[in-house]
Design an enzyme around this catalytic site. Structure first.
Site: not given
Length: 518
Positions: A456, A344, A82, A13-14, A43, A357, A193, A49
């Site tokens: 840059y 990740l 932002k 998920g996340g 899960s 993201i 899993v 995180i």
């Protein structure tokens, strides 16, 4: 075994998992019978995180595409606006207690590919000793004043200035889960899993879960985080560490409440260089998210925590910290057989510039646009995806490393970042050419460039890059137009400082009245 793909299984998920599942289901129109179905297996025992809470302006388009109201998103995710990243003390350590800073903005007066103000500023032809950011944009002044990028009368996802969001990653996951399952047709399975099963050709045929048994699919997306259950453990794709280039390997995070409900909310991410890394400071509507990204080879965990608490101030004494070990690097392949790793499980580069993201968004977009109908079609898409994301991650690493390499700080951590063996050859070659040459569009000839030319320039000029353009000074013949552009920026700065509301003021109005509908 070349049947059409009818079932996509997203494992994990996340933000990565739910953003990908929602994107795919929206593209497939999965609410209709007969459409490709998307199942997300999540899960119940693994928390998000959720350290990186900054986004890029691309998130506005993503939310609009998924059909999520901006007002709902802002309120349900404790989100705020932002408009930039403010880099404090990156060029050099404070002198006599005085900090220095520069801005990486989202808005400039014009696209430098059309007309670049940089050489006129660099050669002293325009301006009044303003910084580069102040010369080409009013957004630096807006951020300094804590103002919002839009008015309550603007429509959703539209603004006076380009903008992104700060958000609570856990609440964002909750919003995406609710929206994906109730509006887009994603099936949610809450289970762990236990096995990943392959056929004789090495393709995943199903996963086995503790509470629901077998979950079948023809295509799988690995969003299992650092565990990398599918692409890493089951399919054996190695992880390539880049800890010899980006030296930070740990992060400490502390959530800081505001003093009161009227406290100002910063309009930018504040990144402050420290002795062995840097701190982030992100203002949400209900709290600040702060943290310290650092190298454990250059400081102890105890000293790092003290640095972060000193940055926060006396109120930090009562706040809990969270230590996170960072595996910095990427998979040698992001797509293998019938599995694509996103988030990740695919790669992690420290959260400077909030690229994580954005690259999740980019992964989900590319997968939905090029989605293969069967195994035969997967081979061609696999090659395109792996080539594309190898390029994107390498360019992201170059860009982040550039911040460290250009610094004039003298602490061991910063000096070690200037050792040439730690710097990618591609970055060294670019910097060498830019010493006497303006950055041009020819330096960005790939459609998948994650950072554009102006990004840059914000960093190079903000960090005091030694660039000499006098040898070609006579070629910059549009000084009058350049001065006109500069004057326009200064006039707009004064005008918008009077018209734009503060971040918190606008967020309060949105919560009460909402936006005009698109």
């Amino acid at each position: 075994m070349n049947e059409q793909v009818k079932q996509v299984v997203v494992v994990g998920g996340g933000t990565a998992g739910w953003l990908t599942a929602a994107n795919l289901a929206q593209k497939f129109n999965s609410v209709e019978s007969g459409a490709i179905q998307v199942t997300l297996v999540e899960s119940p025992d693994i928390p998000t995180i959720g350290v990186g809470e900054g986004t890029w302006p691309t998130m506005r388009k993503t939310l609009a595409k998924l059909g999520i109201s901006e007002a709902d998103f802002l309120s349900k995710c404790n989100a705020s606006f932002k408009q930039a990243t403010k880099f404090v003390n990156w060029q050099q350590a404070p002198k006599n207690g005085i900090n220095s800073h520069y801005y990486h903005l989202f808005t400039s007066i014009n696209d430098p590919l059309d007309f670049n103000l940089a050489p006129y500023w660099k050669l002293g032809m325009i301006g009044d000793n303003n910084s580069y950011a102040e010369t080409i944009s009013m957004q630096a002044a807006i951020c300094e004043s804590g103002l919002a990028p839009k008015l309550i009368t603007n429509r959703e996802f539209e603004g006076v200035q380009n903008y992104a969001y700060h958000l609570d990653a856990g609440l964002f996951t909750d919003l995406l889960r609710e929206h994906a399952t109730t509006k887009l047709g994603v099936k949610h399975v809450s289970a762990n899993v236990t096995d990943v099963n392959l056929d004789d050709d090495g393709y995943i045929i199903n996963i086995h879960c503790d509470s629901v048994g077998v979950v079948l699919g023809e295509f799988f997306v690995d969003c299992t985080g650092f565990k990398s259950l599918l692409i890493g453990k089951a399919l054996g794709i190695p992880f390539k560490s880049i800890d010899d280039t980006l030296l930070c390997d740990h992060a400490l995070a502390i959530q800081v409440p505001y003093e009161n409900e009227e406290s100002s909310i910063a309009s930018c991410t504040i990144s402050t260089a420290q002795e062995a890394g840097w701190t982030w400071d992100i203002g949400l509507s209900n709290r600040r998210g702060t943290g310290y990204v650092y190298s454990s080879a250059h400081t102890s965990h105890e000293r790092a925590e003290q640095v972060l608490r000193n940055y926060i101030g006396p109120q930090a004494d009562q706040l809990e910290s969270r230590l996170i070990k960072m595996n910095v690097g990427y998979r040698e392949k992001f797509w293998h057989k019938n599995c694509f790793a996103i988030g990740l499980s695919a790669a992690f580069v420290e959260p400077l510039e909030a690229s994580a993201i954005f690259l999740i968004e980019a992964s989900a977009n590319m997968l939905s646009e090029l989605f293969p109908r069967d195994r035969h079609a997967m081979l061609a898409v696999e090659e395109k995806v792996n080539k594309s994301f190898k390029f994107r991650w390498d360019k992201t690493i170059d860009f982040i490393k550039m911040h460290y390499f250009l610094s004039k700080r003298t602490e061991p951590f910063w000096q070690d970042n200037k050792v040439l063996s730690t710097v990618p050859d591609t970055l060294l070659a670019s910097l060498d050419s830019w010493k006497h040459q303006l950055i041009t569009g020819y330096d960005f000839d790939n459609v998948y460039e994650p950072f554009p030319l102006d990004s840059y320039q914000y960093v190079l000029y903000g960090m005091g890059f030694d660039q000499t353009l006098t040898f070609n000074e006579n070629s910059y013949t549009k000084q009058g137009f350049a001065q006109q552009q500069y004057n326009t920026v200064q006039d707009l700065t004064q005008k918008m400082q009077q018209q734009l509301p503060e971040n918190r003021e606008l967020l309060n109005k949105i919560a009460q009245y909402g936006f005009q509908k698109i």
